[in-house]
Scaffold this motif. Structure first.
Motif, PDB file in Angstrom:
ATOM      1  N   THR A 485       0.829  -1.209   0.000  1.00 14.76           N
ATOM      2  CA  THR A 485       0.000   0.000   0.000  1.00 14.76           C
ATOM      3  C   THR A 485       0.858   1.253   0.000  1.00 14.76           C
ATOM      4  OG1 THR A 485      -1.773  -1.151   1.187  1.00 14.76           O
ATOM      5  CG2 THR A 485      -1.803   1.249   1.249  1.00 14.76           C
ATOM      6  N   LEU A 486       1.941   1.251   0.783  1.00 10.76           N
ATOM      7  CA  LEU A 486       2.862   2.388   0.791  1.00 10.76           C
ATOM      8  C   LEU A 486       3.475   2.597  -0.591  1.00 10.76           C
ATOM      9  CD1 LEU A 486       4.593   1.694   4.227  1.00 10.76           C
ATOM     10  CD2 LEU A 486       3.200   3.700   3.661  1.00 10.76           C
ATOM     11  N   ALA A 487       3.784   1.497  -1.264  1.00  7.35           N
ATOM     12  CA  ALA A 487       4.331   1.605  -2.618  1.00  7.35           C
ATOM     13  C   ALA A 487       3.293   2.174  -3.582  1.00  7.35           C
ATOM     14  CB  ALA A 487       4.808   0.235  -3.095  1.00  7.35           C
ATOM     15  N   ASP A 488       2.042   1.769  -3.424  1.00  8.02           N
ATOM     16  CA  ASP A 488       0.974   2.293  -4.289  1.00  8.02           C
ATOM     17  C   ASP A 488       0.781   3.787  -4.084  1.00  8.02           C
ATOM     18  OD1 ASP A 488       0.371  -0.142  -5.531  1.00  8.02           O
ATOM     19  OD2 ASP A 488      -0.955  -0.749  -3.897  1.00  8.02           O
ATOM     20  N   LEU A 489       0.848   4.223  -2.837  1.00  6.46           N
ATOM     21  CA  LEU A 489       0.722   5.660  -2.562  1.00  6.46           C
ATOM     22  C   LEU A 489       1.911   6.432  -3.120  1.00  6.46           C
ATOM     23  CD1 LEU A 489      -0.672   5.548   1.090  1.00  6.46           C
ATOM     24  CD2 LEU A 489      -1.848   6.510  -0.911  1.00  6.46           C
ATOM     25  N   GLY A 490       3.067   5.772  -3.199  1.00  6.09           N
ATOM     26  CA  GLY A 490       4.263   6.409  -3.748  1.00  6.09           C
ATOM     27  C   GLY A 490       4.436   6.202  -5.234  1.00  6.09           C
ATOM     28  N   HIS A 491       3.435   5.598  -5.907  1.00  2.00           N
ATOM     29  CA  HIS A 491       3.465   5.350  -7.356  1.00  2.00           C
ATOM     30  C   HIS A 491       4.675   4.506  -7.751  1.00  2.00           C
ATOM     31  CE1 HIS A 491       0.243   8.301  -7.883  1.00  2.00           C
ATOM     32  NE2 HIS A 491       0.922   9.108  -7.083  1.00  2.00           N
ATOM     33  N   ARG A 492       4.992   3.497  -6.917  1.00  2.00           N
ATOM     34  CA  ARG A 492       6.077   2.578  -7.233  1.00  2.00           C
ATOM     35  C   ARG A 492       5.504   1.218  -7.632  1.00  2.00           C
ATOM     36  NH1 ARG A 492       7.817   5.560  -2.918  1.00  2.00           N
ATOM     37  NH2 ARG A 492       7.052   4.056  -1.381  1.00  2.00           N
ATOM     38  N   ASP A 493       6.186   0.510  -8.503  1.00  7.09           N
ATOM     39  CA  ASP A 493       5.700  -0.768  -9.009  1.00  7.09           C
ATOM     40  C   ASP A 493       5.726  -1.859  -7.951  1.00  7.09           C
ATOM     41  OD1 ASP A 493       5.205   0.307 -11.500  1.00  7.09           O
ATOM     42  OD2 ASP A 493       7.189  -0.225 -12.285  1.00  7.09           O
ATOM     43  N   GLN A 494       6.671  -1.766  -7.004  1.00 10.19           N
ATOM     44  CA  GLN A 494       6.721  -2.721  -5.906  1.00 10.19           C
ATOM     45  C   GLN A 494       7.427  -2.075  -4.723  1.00 10.19           C
ATOM     46  OE1 GLN A 494       8.920  -6.127  -7.437  1.00 10.19           O
ATOM     47  NE2 GLN A 494      10.831  -5.364  -6.571  1.00 10.19           N
ATOM     48  N   PRO A 495       7.233  -2.618  -3.510  1.00 13.86           N
ATOM     49  CA  PRO A 495       7.820  -1.990  -2.315  1.00 13.86           C
ATOM     50  C   PRO A 495       9.343  -2.056  -2.315  1.00 13.86           C
ATOM     51  CG  PRO A 495       6.049  -3.511  -1.723  1.00 13.86           C
ATOM     52  CD  PRO A 495       6.359  -3.755  -3.164  1.00 13.86           C
ATOM     53  N   HIS A 496       9.955  -1.018  -1.729  1.00 19.74           N
ATOM     54  CA  HIS A 496      11.382  -1.008  -1.454  1.00 19.74           C
ATOM     55  C   HIS A 496      11.600  -1.381   0.008  1.00 19.74           C
ATOM     56  CE1 HIS A 496      11.881   2.120  -4.938  1.00 19.74           C
ATOM     57  NE2 HIS A 496      11.606   0.915  -5.363  1.00 19.74           N
ATOM     58  N   SER A 497      12.838  -1.524   0.385  1.00 24.65           N
ATOM     59  CA  SER A 497      13.148  -1.864   1.784  1.00 24.65           C
ATOM     60  C   SER A 497      12.656  -0.771   2.729  1.00 24.65           C
ATOM     61  CB  SER A 497      14.652  -2.084   1.954  1.00 24.65           C
ATOM     62  OG  SER A 497      15.383  -0.931   1.508  1.00 24.65           O
ATOM     63  N   ASP A 498      12.653   0.497   2.279  1.00 22.46           N
ATOM     64  CA  ASP A 498      12.134   1.581   3.119  1.00 22.46           C
ATOM     65  C   ASP A 498      10.642   1.396   3.393  1.00 22.46           C
ATOM     66  OD1 ASP A 498      14.597   2.748   3.244  1.00 22.46           O
ATOM     67  OD2 ASP A 498      14.199   4.268   1.707  1.00 22.46           O
ATOM     68  N   ASP A 499       9.912   0.917   2.396  1.00 20.19           N
ATOM     69  CA  ASP A 499       8.484   0.651   2.594  1.00 20.19           C
ATOM     70  C   ASP A 499       8.278  -0.449   3.625  1.00 20.19           C
ATOM     71  OD1 ASP A 499       7.667   2.532   0.617  1.00 20.19           O
ATOM     72  OD2 ASP A 499       8.121   1.064  -0.950  1.00 20.19           O
ATOM     73  N   ILE A 500       9.124  -1.474   3.579  1.00 18.84           N
ATOM     74  CA  ILE A 500       9.036  -2.555   4.558  1.00 18.84           C
ATOM     75  C   ILE A 500       9.292  -2.011   5.960  1.00 18.84           C
ATOM     76  CG2 ILE A 500      10.047  -4.723   5.339  1.00 18.84           C
ATOM     77  CD1 ILE A 500       8.481  -5.146   2.847  1.00 18.84           C
ATOM     78  N   GLY A 501      10.298  -1.157   6.079  1.00 20.02           N
ATOM     79  CA  GLY A 501      10.609  -0.576   7.387  1.00 20.02           C
ATOM     80  C   GLY A 501       9.483   0.293   7.918  1.00 20.02           C
ATOM     81  N   GLN A 502       8.901   1.121   7.041  1.00 18.49           N
ATOM     82  CA  GLN A 502       7.782   1.958   7.471  1.00 18.49           C
ATOM     83  C   GLN A 502       6.576   1.113   7.869  1.00 18.49           C
ATOM     84  OE1 GLN A 502       6.734   5.354   4.953  1.00 18.49           O
ATOM     85  NE2 GLN A 502       8.785   5.281   4.033  1.00 18.49           N
ATOM     86  N   ALA A 503       6.300   0.066   7.103  1.00 23.75           N
ATOM     87  CA  ALA A 503       5.170  -0.806   7.407  1.00 23.75           C
ATOM     88  C   ALA A 503       5.370  -1.509   8.744  1.00 23.75           C
ATOM     89  CB  ALA A 503       4.989  -1.833   6.299  1.00 23.75           C
ATOM     90  N   LEU A 504       6.602  -1.947   8.995  1.00 23.07           N
ATOM     91  CA  LEU A 504       6.901  -2.605  10.268  1.00 23.07           C
ATOM     92  C   LEU A 504       6.737  -1.625  11.419  1.00 23.07           C
ATOM     93  CD1 LEU A 504       7.801  -5.368  11.303  1.00 23.07           C
ATOM     94  CD2 LEU A 504      10.171  -4.589  11.125  1.00 23.07           C
ATOM     95  N   GLY A 505       7.133  -0.367  11.193  1.00 23.94           N
ATOM     96  CA  GLY A 505       6.969   0.653  12.226  1.00 23.94           C
ATOM     97  C   GLY A 505       5.512   0.962  12.510  1.00 23.94           C
ATOM     98  N   LEU A 506       4.695   0.986  11.477  1.00 16.55           N
ATOM     99  CA  LEU A 506       3.264   1.236  11.674  1.00 16.55           C
ATOM    100  C   LEU A 506       2.610   0.123  12.481  1.00 16.55           C
ATOM    101  CD1 LEU A 506       2.134   2.539   8.149  1.00 16.55           C
ATOM    102  CD2 LEU A 506       2.044   3.807  10.300  1.00 16.55           C
TER     103      LEU A 506
END
Length: 513
Positions: A485-506
């Motif tokens: 979902t974070l990747a979709d909001l950022g208009h990226r084709d798939q999540p990056h490691s930063d997205d994984i970190g943010q998701a884990l933090g949430l």
């Protein structure tokens, strides 16, 4: 005289079944018998029908009347069978012409007027699906019945007028009586509800971002923080971020609300996601559904395709909270009672709000808390681990500072954030359409670890958390969904490691706090 026939619909949950009504007039002493598993309200129809027919100028036969509702093994409940039984009896007596093929759904008043009933939308849907397109309802139910494609709806105010249209002798009918003066009809404009705007929330940048992520991916949320931090304001603004319901979803939601409507003559096609906010003293039957006889939908089903908000979540009975675990996984509630089993859709977004402790002051900001550590653990522990494991976003909401108040009026409004949510959902539909899904919250683990598998370098921090027992296997999948979902909001084709970190933090914010 012979056997008269008409048709009506019996509802078990949202599922409707065609009921054939047979009526026979015997040669014995006066009596009125209804067969076919009627409930108490249906048994009382005998006196309503006699009075309604008498006051409409078409009194029933003085001989024995037997009405049989087929199939006899199917439970029948409610006053919606009044009209179908009446028309079958009048046909058996030769007072009207054939009613074959027409479905009648209405309650009768003693004076002969047709009264609206609940559940018209799912009943008409079932009738049309069964091949019965001719529907007769009370005038006040016409607008709701006409929502069903393919239905040919005829609305009436009085039994006399209906009987006249079906061939009754007009000389005896009370056609000059119109009881509907001042009646509230289905065409009345009840107005639109005012949607709270996100710009009303001062500060709370992290919480606002979490709300946007929740709306974009249809994720469940836990907001934990002291009283007055804005948890309720945030939850009330989540429905405004969600997109309008499509045709199929709108019909589903409207059908549920038709079954539970207080004003049965004012049901409209609901295009906006619903918002349910039951009090923490609500029983399991009020939230999950139930009641005596056949179970009725509860708040969880009324929140289908919308938001179910449980404020002061630890104050709810633990068994009530744990009962939500089934619909959170399956999107459906199946309720078993002695009178039958009903299945209701319940694919909602759950928002839980909780104080950090019974007194609400355990914030770590220098405010004195009167609760002992045991009291705090017991209070928060009322929300079971299996329930919280199903909640994707778990956020600590802090008190609003004076600086936040100074910036009031500069926050983004609902329309701006909803635009980004809509764009993110469009990306999800395009990616997940081939799997038969629409949002990231619906993606199962086999797809996340299969067709949508991410490189091991991207998921390294997530793999480590699983190995150390910080996350369960379910939690692992939910973090992946958040990352997409974070990747979709950022208009990226798939999540990056930063997205994984943010998701884990949430997901770990409350536990960390």
């Amino acid at each position: 005289m012979g056997v008269g026939r008409s048709y009506s619909v019996a509802l078990l949950g949202l599922n409707g079944y065609i009921v054939e009504v047979e009526a026979d007039i015997g040669q014995t002493l006066p009596n009125f018998v209804i067969l076919g598993l009627p409930d108490a309200s249906l048994n009382e129809a005998k006196e309503r029908i006699r009075s309604a027919a008498q006051n409409s100028g078409i009194p029933l036969s003085r001989r024995k009347i037997t009405a049989n509702l087929i199939p006899a093994s199917l439970p029948k409940r409610g006053s919606g069978f009044d009209l179908a039984i009446t028309m079958a009896v009048l046909r058996a007596a030769g007072d009207i012409r054939s009613t074959e093929g027409t479905v009648f759904i209405s309650e009768l008043g003693l004076d002969g007027r047709l009264r609206p009933v609940r559940g018209i939308l799912p009943a008409v849907m079932a009738a049309v699906q069964a091949g019965h397109h001719e529907i007769v309802v009370a005038q006040s139910n016409v607008a709701e019945a006409e929502l069903v494609p393919g239905a040919v709806v005829r609305g009436y105010k009085t039994l006399a007028r209906l009987a006249f249209d079906f061939g009754a002798d007009p000389q005896d009918l009370a056609l000059d009586y119109d009881p509907a003066d001042g009646e509230v009809t289905g065409d009345q404009d009840v107005g639109a509800a005012v949607v709270p705007d996100l710009c009303d929330v001062s500060g709370q940048g992290d919480a606002r971002r979490a709300l946007e992520v929740a709306a974009a991916g249809a994720h469940h949320v836990l907001l934990c923080g002291p009283p007055g931090a804005g948890k309720t304001m945030l939850a009330e603004r989540l429905p405004g971020l969600l997109p309008d319901l499509g045709d199929r979803e709108a019909m589903e939601v409207t059908a549920i609300h038709s079954l539970s409507a207080v004003h049965v003559d004012s049901v409209r096609l609901l295009r906006r996601p619903p918002f349910e906010n039951p009090h923490h003293s609500a029983t399991a039957a009020a939230i999950i559904g139930g009641g005596s006889g056949l179970p009725r939908p509860g708040a969880a089903s009324r929140a289908h395709r919308g938001v179910l908000f449980l404020d002061e979540a630890p104050e709810y009975e633990r068994r009530v909270l744990d009962a939500l675990r089934q619909p959170l996984e399956s999107g459906e509630l199946v309720i078993h009672r002695s009178a039958g089993t009903a299945a209701y859709p319940a694919r909602f977004q759950l928002v839980l709000a909780a104080n950090p402790c019974p007194c609400g002051k355990a914030t770590g900001k220098g405010v004195d808390c009167t609760c002992t550590p045991v009291m705090r653990r017991r209070y928060f522990g009322r929300m079971s681990g299996p329930l919280l494991d199903r909640v994707d976003i778990q956020l600590q909401v802090e008190r609003v500072s004076l600086a936040d108040f100074g910036q009031s009026g500069t926050e983004e409004d609902t329309a701006t954030v909803a635009g980004r949510v809509h764009a993110a959902r469009s990306r999800q539909r395009e990616r997940l359409g081939s799997f038969g899904m629409e949002t990231n919250s619906q993606v199962p683990g086999r797809v996340l670890r299969g067709e949508l598998r991410l490189p091991s370098a991207t998921t390294k921090i997530l793999d480590t958390s699983l190995e150390r027992g910080i996350l369960t296997a379910r939690g692992y999948d939910r973090v992946l969904r958040l990352a997409w979902t974070l990747a979709d909001l950022g208009h990226r084709d798939q999540p990056h490691s930063d997205d994984i970190g943010q998701a884990l933090g949430l997901r770990q914010a409350v536990a960390a706090a």
